[in-house]
Design a protein around this motif. Structure first.
Motif, PDB file in Angstrom:
ATOM      1  N   PRO A 199      81.966  25.351  75.397  1.00 27.65           N
ATOM      2  CA  PRO A 199      82.798  25.366  76.351  1.00 27.65           C
ATOM      3  C   PRO A 199      83.889  26.476  75.981  1.00 27.65           C
ATOM      4  CG  PRO A 199      83.398  23.438  75.011  1.00 27.65           C
ATOM      5  CD  PRO A 199      82.131  24.071  74.579  1.00 27.65           C
ATOM      6  N   PHE A 200      84.167  27.301  76.981  1.00 25.20           N
ATOM      7  CA  PHE A 200      85.254  28.268  76.737  1.00 25.20           C
ATOM      8  C   PHE A 200      86.778  27.627  75.970  1.00 25.20           C
ATOM      9  CE2 PHE A 200      83.380  30.966  80.488  1.00 25.20           C
ATOM     10  CZ  PHE A 200      82.320  31.053  79.701  1.00 25.20           C
ATOM     11  N   PRO A 201      87.121  28.267  75.100  1.00 26.77           N
ATOM     12  CA  PRO A 201      88.411  27.633  74.573  1.00 26.77           C
ATOM     13  C   PRO A 201      89.452  27.580  75.593  1.00 26.77           C
ATOM     14  CG  PRO A 201      87.483  29.260  73.026  1.00 26.77           C
ATOM     15  CD  PRO A 201      86.614  29.371  74.356  1.00 26.77           C
ATOM     16  N   MET A 220      90.369  38.230  72.465  1.00 25.41           N
ATOM     17  CA  MET A 220      90.009  37.476  71.483  1.00 25.41           C
ATOM     18  C   MET A 220      88.783  38.268  70.580  1.00 25.41           C
ATOM     19  SD  MET A 220      92.064  35.270  71.560  1.00 25.41           S
ATOM     20  CE  MET A 220      92.304  33.627  71.922  1.00 25.41           C
ATOM     21  N   ARG A 221      88.749  39.573  70.790  1.00 30.24           N
ATOM     22  CA  ARG A 221      87.922  40.387  69.937  1.00 30.24           C
ATOM     23  C   ARG A 221      88.749  41.141  68.940  1.00 30.24           C
ATOM     24  NH1 ARG A 221      85.983  45.007  73.809  1.00 30.24           N
ATOM     25  NH2 ARG A 221      88.214  44.648  74.605  1.00 30.24           N
ATOM     26  N   THR A 265      84.063  37.377  74.824  1.00 29.41           N
ATOM     27  CA  THR A 265      84.664  36.667  74.389  1.00 29.41           C
ATOM     28  C   THR A 265      85.576  35.778  75.701  1.00 29.41           C
ATOM     29  OG1 THR A 265      86.593  37.561  73.865  1.00 29.41           O
ATOM     30  CG2 THR A 265      85.271  37.165  71.912  1.00 29.41           C
ATOM     31  N   ALA A 266      85.267  34.548  75.852  1.00 38.52           N
ATOM     32  CA  ALA A 266      85.661  34.205  77.076  1.00 38.52           C
ATOM     33  C   ALA A 266      86.815  32.966  76.921  1.00 38.52           C
ATOM     34  CB  ALA A 266      84.774  33.747  78.182  1.00 38.52           C
ATOM     35  N   HIS A 267      87.902  32.731  77.414  1.00 37.90           N
ATOM     36  CA  HIS A 267      88.659  31.487  77.234  1.00 37.90           C
ATOM     37  C   HIS A 267      89.491  31.316  78.453  1.00 37.90           C
ATOM     38  CE1 HIS A 267      90.692  34.700  75.348  1.00 37.90           C
ATOM     39  NE2 HIS A 267      91.875  34.134  76.021  1.00 37.90           N
ATOM     40  N   ASP A 311      93.645  30.602  84.444  1.00 35.38           N
ATOM     41  CA  ASP A 311      92.874  31.813  84.446  1.00 35.38           C
ATOM     42  C   ASP A 311      91.851  32.143  83.266  1.00 35.38           C
ATOM     43  OD1 ASP A 311      94.695  33.186  86.119  1.00 35.38           O
ATOM     44  OD2 ASP A 311      95.935  34.016  84.684  1.00 35.38           O
ATOM     45  N   LEU A 312      90.730  32.605  84.100  1.00 35.31           N
ATOM     46  CA  LEU A 312      89.721  32.998  83.046  1.00 35.31           C
ATOM     47  C   LEU A 312      89.944  34.236  82.485  1.00 35.31           C
ATOM     48  CD1 LEU A 312      86.687  32.526  81.944  1.00 35.31           C
ATOM     49  CD2 LEU A 312      85.888  33.394  84.082  1.00 35.31           C
ATOM     50  N   VAL A 313      89.997  34.305  81.003  1.00 31.55           N
ATOM     51  CA  VAL A 313      90.471  35.647  80.571  1.00 31.55           C
ATOM     52  C   VAL A 313      89.067  35.953  79.410  1.00 31.55           C
ATOM     53  CG1 VAL A 313      91.874  36.900  78.589  1.00 31.55           C
ATOM     54  CG2 VAL A 313      92.917  35.429  80.381  1.00 31.55           C
TER      55      VAL A 313
END
Lengths: 555, 555
Positions: B238-240, B258-259, B386-388, B438-440
């Motif tokens: 899962p995305f955090p 998050m990079r 990086t997705a969260h 929000d998907l970031v």
């Protein structure tokens, strides 16, 4: 005492029962219809009380918990699947959408569109490309909505295109050799027929192809995407190809309805030559007959006969005609009417219509009558889908004394006719056959396409012949001169096609029955009351003033 | 002598050879680059002459027949994959589309979109529904293009909606319990950032769901649709989930990248308390540090240091700051600087930035610096995705002294905060957490969604609190009172997402690189020169006059 109610969701309904629970029963009693409920309970068989008329009639839910998630208003303006005026149903579209009919139509549409995409992407290597809807106006362009531009372009405007025609050709030039798009299109035609200001077409274009190549692809696409639940009305491949001239000769229209079993017949043996008067010297004089077999099964009432007459007389050319029924034999005084009965083998429930005069009007009249009579007499096959291609259209036509493209100025001529493009004589131009093809289903044009002109000079010449303003099309002419492959394509009217599917073959089903939020004939959205006035801020931003018509009509 | 040329189509290129054939060689010689050719010949191995740098370098075609299907102009304005100005490439977009980069981007986009549809339709039971783009203006609505209506509605106008927000909610009320659409949206924001006036979003809405339910669905959708060729940059599920407050505390922004390996650090032990002056009584006073590990690998040049300072000083609040590098130790006179080095374990190539003053400005400054320094020092991971999720946003915010929705007025509060909606004190309202997410990805907001208010009275109250004009939203309020299920959804910015994919993780790739026919920053289509002036006929039909700005800029 037990209390019953029906629970419904998007997939069906089921009976629920509240046994001896006064609290839940009273909650139920005060909860209006169409409220959103959560029910916890146990599914049990209904035994002897099963309802055979209900899909889930074998079972019911014994309710243990009942929660009202969202209460509906006590006085709903309408209920789904119940009678309501068209106006009410459009205003409360979100309630009407719950009806079985609209649920089925929207889900069928989704399925069909998805199947089309799978065929094109997975089986045929097409690329789904989105093209802009804020574009420049196209020549003519009277039917295009406009979108005023904000600063720094204030004073200018975009147009909402009627189709991605230019973009799909530009994509071919751009090396996207197999393009498709389920494309939103716009058309400002007021309340002309059953049309919506925005509509959707399945838009396809390919490079290095032929007329036959496109037709086969589209045919396979349609059959491959055909919903399984409608297999019983699926047409067979290949769809017959009918030349335009043959369609006009046999059916009097360029989109013949093949559910009607009759053809317009030539009158060999000059049996009707007596109808030609001394002064009918015109070489275009013709007499043709339509034998409507079985159309007078219950006799031909006077009112029906009058309706036929009315229809025939609608043609401006004022055709001459006679409606001949075997039971009443005194149609013509100058010949033995039995000869006609014998020649056309008329039975007592047949009707023969003979029409004579200027050729064009004769065919038009009989073509219209053919559809009307078959429908009125119930002789048009129901729940049938007949599909065919009409091909070999003339590239140009005359309209109000003006040479125009029969379809559009990008259609290529047949190779063998290409040299005629440079003739000065308009008659010669009218002899050119275009590489255009229409898909006709049950008497309605569902879509059309063509092989396009890929040569820049030829395209420029055709635009010149048509008197189109060249500067408006410069970008396309440029593109064709920068390495354009031969290409052609097709556009399918999706709304109309889904209406045909969802009605199991009735091409006259209103398209609003397959559109989630349609507009009225007058372009109104009754739910939100669009269009509306603009705010001062908006008028200022676009530098516009809007001048109303003297008396805007409400809907 | 043999002559060689390269044949190219949408799928690749190959070398062709004309052996001793004077006629064909001379035809080739006089045929311009980018002409469309048909070649008949034999594929042969190139043996020792093979080209290892070319995918098809092992073979060539021995040409037997050569036909020029469509000659290109001798002086092409540009060639695909060759250098040309942005302006030229937009004007001749159909040539630029032949480039490897754009071919790949458009085909990747098509693949990704198709995969999304397959996931939603085939695996998740969603219904693809088209919603209108000719709609009524929405409250605020300043950013909506307008479309003047023709008679009989002349004087009124449609608006092109910024999203199908209202329609998707109305579909939930209408029993289409799982809706999606790849929706064209419109936004009149002039040349604000990398935005197009028309753009596309993957629009999703479901009934009877929760925040977690939507987030999981979208996550699965994205991962299921991820192109196979990009498996190496596919994020893990899962995305955090990061609460908004934590994002602000650790990264200084609500869309952290998050990079970047660094977090903003709290300064425990009051080591920086000496920075607080006598008059800094504000309870919002804070000191925070960002340790940019490895950022001064080659020492910190004066110009870099100045750039950091410039960036920090961009904040209007004028933060106090110090840039501390272990090699130069005289940062603060009032304490032993070695203490700082020890506390934060600073190595010689690290840089510590300490920032103090008003809390909000401190976080903002360090958040901006975090991204900038990592990018400038090359310490942001490349080719990484990086997705969260960022969750738990405040429902309301203050903007220019005005209470506004943080996202939009249809977002539901957390159940536990719902009672606060009726508080009079704005401070209490600001404490309400909304069910928004929000998907970031890589520091960019790729999409967002929320659980909506399904209760008509609650919705009316929220609109009232915000001072929105009620009559504009009456249809939605009606709908919510006629049996609306709980519902929520999401919208993914498709152009931006595909730009991220096609660049293998660079979220700042211009969206025009993944749009077939983009517009310039100023809303121009350089290819067709849209927008344009309107004809008299058009102005008359819509009853409009257009007032230009004093000096329209060209592009």
């Amino acid at each position: 005492m037990d209390r019953f109610f029906v629970l419904r969701d998007a997939y069906g309904s089921v009976q629920a029962k509240i046994a001896n629970n006064a609290k839940l029963q009273s909650l139920l009693k005060e909860t209006p219809y169409e409220s959103v409920l959560r029910v916890d309970g146990i599914v049990v068989g209904r035994g002897e009380n099963r309802n055979k008329d209900m899909k889930t009639g074998e079972i019911e839910i014994e309710v243990e918990e009942l929660t009202v998630l969202n209460r509906a208003a006590a006085n709903m303006p309408m209920l789904p699947d119940a009678k309501a005026s068209e106006k009410t149903r459009l205003k409360y579209r979100y309630i009407d959408l719950r009806s079985e009919k609209l649920q089925r139509a929207l889900r069928l549409r989704s399925e069909f569109v998805h199947n089309i995409r799978k065929f094109l992407v997975e089986k045929s290597g097409f690329v789904d490309v989105e093209t802009p809807t804020l574009f420049r106006r196209t020549p003519g362009g009277a039917a295009e909505f406009v979108v005023p531009a904000p600063p720094p372009n204030r004073g200018l405007a975009y147009s909402l295109p009627q189709s991605p025609q230019q973009f799909k050709q530009l994509l071919m030039v751009g090396g996207i050799d197999r393009y498709f798009q389920i494309a939103r299109c716009y058309r400002d035609e007021g309340s002309k027929g059953d049309r919506q200001p925005e509509f959707t077409q399945v838009d396809v274009e390919m490079s290095f192809t032929t007329q036959e190549g496109v037709m086969q692809l589209i045919e396979h696409m349609i059959l491959s995407a055909w919903p399984e639940s409608l297999a019983h009305i699926k047409p067979k491949s290949p769809f017959p190809r009918i030349p335009y001239s043959e369609a006009m000769r046999l059916y009097g229209v360029d989109k013949p309805d093949m559910r009607v079993p009759w053809q317009i017949e030539d009158v060999q043996g000059n049996i009707f030559d007596f109808l030609k008067k001394e002064d009918d010297k015109s070489e275009n004089w013709q007499a043709r007959v339509l034998v409507c077999r079985g159309a007078a099964g219950n006799g031909l009432s006077n009112s029906t006969r009058n309706e036929w007459k009315r229809l025939i007389q609608m043609n401006e050319n004022g055709q001459n005609f006679a409606i001949c029924q075997p039971l009443k034999k005194n149609w013509f005084k100058s010949i033995d009417n039995q000869k006609i009965i014998d020649k056309f083998d008329l039975k007592k429930d047949d009707v023969l219509v003979v029409c004579w005069g200027e050729s064009e009007g004769v065919y038009w009249t009989l073509g219209q009558l053919r559809n009307y009579v078959a429908e009125a007499a119930g002789l048009r096959s129901k729940n049938t889908v007949t599909a065919h291609w009409v091909v070999d259209f003339p590239l140009f036509s005359f309209e109000e004394g003006q040479l125009v493209s029969t379809h559009h100025p990008f259609t290529a001529p047949l190779q063998k006719d290409a040299h005629l493009l440079y003739e000065k004589d308009p008659k010669k131009l009218l002899q050119i056959t275009g590489q255009h093809y229409d898909l006709v289903i049950n008497g309605v044009e569902m879509g059309g396409g063509s092989i396009r002109i890929e040569n820049s000079e030829t395209q420029r010449h055709v635009l010149e012949v048509l008197g189109e303003p060249m500067e408006e099309m410069q970008h396309l002419l440029n593109a064709l001169s920068h390495g354009a492959p031969p290409h052609g394509g097709f556009a399918l009217g999706l709304d109309r096609f889904v209406a045909l599917l969802s009605s199991e073959g009735d091409p006259l089903t209103p398209v609003r029955d397959v559109i989630a939020f349609p507009k009225t004939k007058n372009g109104k959205d009754l739910m939100s009351d669009a269009p509306t006035t603009l705010s001062e801020k908006q008028l200022e931003r676009y530098g516009i003033t809007l001048q109303p018509t003297s008396n805007p009509t409400p809907s």
